[in-house]
Design an enzyme around this catalytic site. Structure first.
Site, PDB file in Angstrom:
ATOM      1  N   HIS A 186      -0.433   4.471  -8.675  1.00 56.42           N
ATOM      2  CA  HIS A 186       1.020   4.560  -8.523  1.00 56.42           C
ATOM      3  C   HIS A 186       1.498   6.001  -8.557  1.00 56.42           C
ATOM      4  CE1 HIS A 186       1.655   0.173 -10.053  1.00 56.42           C
ATOM      5  NE2 HIS A 186       1.559   0.225  -8.754  1.00 56.42           N
ATOM      6  N   CYS A 486      -2.903   2.321   7.984  1.00 56.37           N
ATOM      7  CA  CYS A 486      -1.687   2.417   7.178  1.00 56.37           C
ATOM      8  C   CYS A 486      -2.006   2.697   5.713  1.00 56.37           C
ATOM      9  CB  CYS A 486      -0.841   1.149   7.294  1.00 56.37           C
ATOM     10  SG  CYS A 486      -1.640  -0.327   6.632  1.00 56.37           S
TER      11      CYS A 486
END
Length: 556
Positions: A186, A486
């Protein structure tokens, strides 16, 4: 004396400044017992602290916006987890104080996650952060966090919780370095979104002395301790050259001989759109819709709410390409109304498309909402499914899209080795592929993407991963269809050149990386990209692959 440490560079740029450490404290409350008659009061204190922390996390998310908002909202849901709160209440009822009840309940849940092989290591870090915030509030002490400083500094920490990373002030925090974490954690993703230079998985980061002058290169992963004035000047010159190259680069993504490689943005919702437009994104290559569902894990958002959010993103790219990933629930993105709570290994369980096929009404509603959102717009809508394993998965998804009346291209994400190896069969059912290199690396090497100790196996330069990418791209070429990337691999300017050489047809990344990748691609011909890709695949390690590609491109 000047010394160089090597970690994993996860966000481009150079930062030079003094070290400031993230504040730490032992937040274990005393194991005092309370009278039975005080239990109700202590339970009320615990609930009030939990609600306050959840509200604070949501407020931080609203301020941060974008992907950070979704991460922090997920933490807020974690804080208010009904099972955790029921355990807190039970512990208080038998004599624990509010703070001790919270501490022990979270410790028990943490042990459960750890016993599952630390699959959810990233979530464990988030859980620890939530626990610390609640206990600190109950004890009436400040929450350890970002240091208070009037002068710019380089932030060092063992790890950074999303709540801290999301609100870093880039005018004060020149860059950050962590001992834990991986390239797809994260904190790494948020650092790239902010444009703050960052290095993770640096052994000994927590031991670097406060006030030490360091130079952090977020592109190479190098951290220089006590660099000389000459070295500082050299690094500043390199940073200036990079900045000038970025400023000179504009327009669509393409090689120096005109081979087009559209550069797209990864977005988590409407809040990410301005940054994508500012950095010249030619469209959206990954619209992560799960953040919309994390607002309330107890039920799915209404069709109307989904239409509103989707249309805001679609309207921002008239005539552009917007690739939407349908809900990717499960594993580290659990939803109470969808995902089972007792899976022994959620990473290998019912997640992504598997979840949606078990709950067809959720998929049907989302596809209808996308169809409605796109009505009357000239946008080129493409919709893809996560965690496709084989042709049957792809066929089931395509059939669901057709039944929902969706006027769009249907695609499949390649995140599982089987999908890359059998891409030709999958392309019989769908019109494009999109490589999610984060999960593809995780499953290829059996290496949890959140565990810093496994950073070597999460490196997208691993030749085995490049082989799988090449296999999928070749299958798409033969079928006359597109195959994009992606995952976070696309944000590496040098690797973007290699991916182009492997046959990838588009690259999607965090918006802040687009100028770097555009500038890098513009330096080389397609033939050079292909030679670099061949050299990288011929190597035996990620380090050798990177060096081999660099050698080819430098003409050595």
């Amino acid at each position: 004396m000047e010394k160089t440490l090597r970690g994993v560079g996860v966000s481009h740029g150079v930062a030079i400044g003094q070290v400031r450490h993230m504040g730490t404290a032992v937040l274990e409350p005393p194991a005092t017992r309370i009278p039975t008659e005080d239990a109700a009061r202590e339970q009320a204190r615990a609930q009030a602290a939990v609600d306050a922390v959840a509200a604070d996390l949501i407020a931080r998310g609203n301020l941060a916006g974008g992907e950070a908002q979704g991460v922090l909202e997920a933490q807020a849901l974690m804080a208010q987890d009904p099972e955790l709160m029921a355990d807190v209440a039970r512990r208080i009822a038998v004599g624990s104080s509010a703070e001790r009840g919270v501490y022990d309940a979270f410790a028990a849940y943490r042990a459960l996650l750890a016993s599952a092989g630390e699959y959810l290591a990233g979530r464990v870090a988030d859980l620890d952060d939530v626990r610390n915030r609640i206990v600190a509030r109950l004890l009436g002490v400040p929450m350890p966090g970002v240091p208070d400083s009037d002068e710019p500094y380089v932030l060092f920490a063992r790890d950074l919780a999303p709540a801290d990373t999301a609100l870093l002030d880039p005018t004060l925090v020149l860059g950050f370095v962590t001992e834990e974490g991986g390239p797809t954690s994260h904190s790494a993703i948020l650092a790239r979104a902010m444009g703050v230079p960052a290095v993770v998985a640096l052994p000994g980061a927590a031991d670097v002395a406060e006030g030490t002058v360091v130079a952090v290169d977020g592109s190479t992963g190098d951290v220089l301790l006590d660099p000389t004035r000459e070295k500082q000047d050299e690094l500043r010159a390199i940073a200036a050259e990079r900045k000038a190259a970025l400023a000179a680069s504009s327009g669509p993504g393409q090689t120096s001989d005109g081979h087009r490689v559209p550069l797209l943005a990864n977005v988590g919702g409407p809040a990410d759109v301005p940054a994508a437009l500012e950095n010249g994104a030619e469209g959206v290559g990954l619209f992560r819709t799960e953040f919309l569902f994390l607002d309330d894990s107890a039920k799915a958002p209404s069709e109307e709410k989904q239409v509103e959010a989707y249309r805001k993103v679609l309207e921002a790219f008239p005539e552009g390409r917007v690739v939407v990933r349908v809900l990717d629930a499960g594993a580290d993105k659990p939803l109470d109304f969808l995902t089972p709570a007792d899976e022994p290994n959620p990473a290998l369980g019912v997640r992504g498309l598997r979840t949606l096929l078990e709950h067809p009404e959720v998929l049907r509603t989302q596809l209808r909402a996308l169809a409605t959102a796109a009505e009357g717009l000239p946008v080129h809508l493409e919709v893809m499914a996560p965690m496709v394993a084989d042709r049957k998965d792809a066929g089931d998804f395509a059939q669901a899209c057709r039944e929902a009346g969706l006027d769009a291209k249907f695609g499949a994400m390649v995140e599982i080795p089987s999908a890359a190896l059998r891409a030709r069969a999958i392309l019989q059912e769908v019109e494009f592929l999109s490589l999610g290199t984060n999960d593809l690396a995780q499953y290829t090497f059996a290496a949890d993407r959140q565990v810093g100790a496994l950073a070597r196996l999460q490196d997208p330069w691993q030749p085995a991963l490049l082989d799988l990418i090449a296999a999928a791209a070749e299958a798409a070429r033969v079928a006359g269809k597109s195959c994009g990337v992606c995952g976070e691999a696309a944000s590496d300017p040098l690797l973007a050149v290699v991916l182009t050489g492997l046959g990838v047809t588009s690259l999607s990344m965090g918006s802040a990386s687009i100028p770097y990748v555009r500038s890098s691609l513009a330096k080389y011909t397609l033939a050079q990209c292909r030679r670099a890709a061949e050299a990288a695949r011929a190597a035996d390690s990620a380090e050798e692959a990177r060096a081999a590609a660099q050698q080819v491109l430098s003409g050595e």
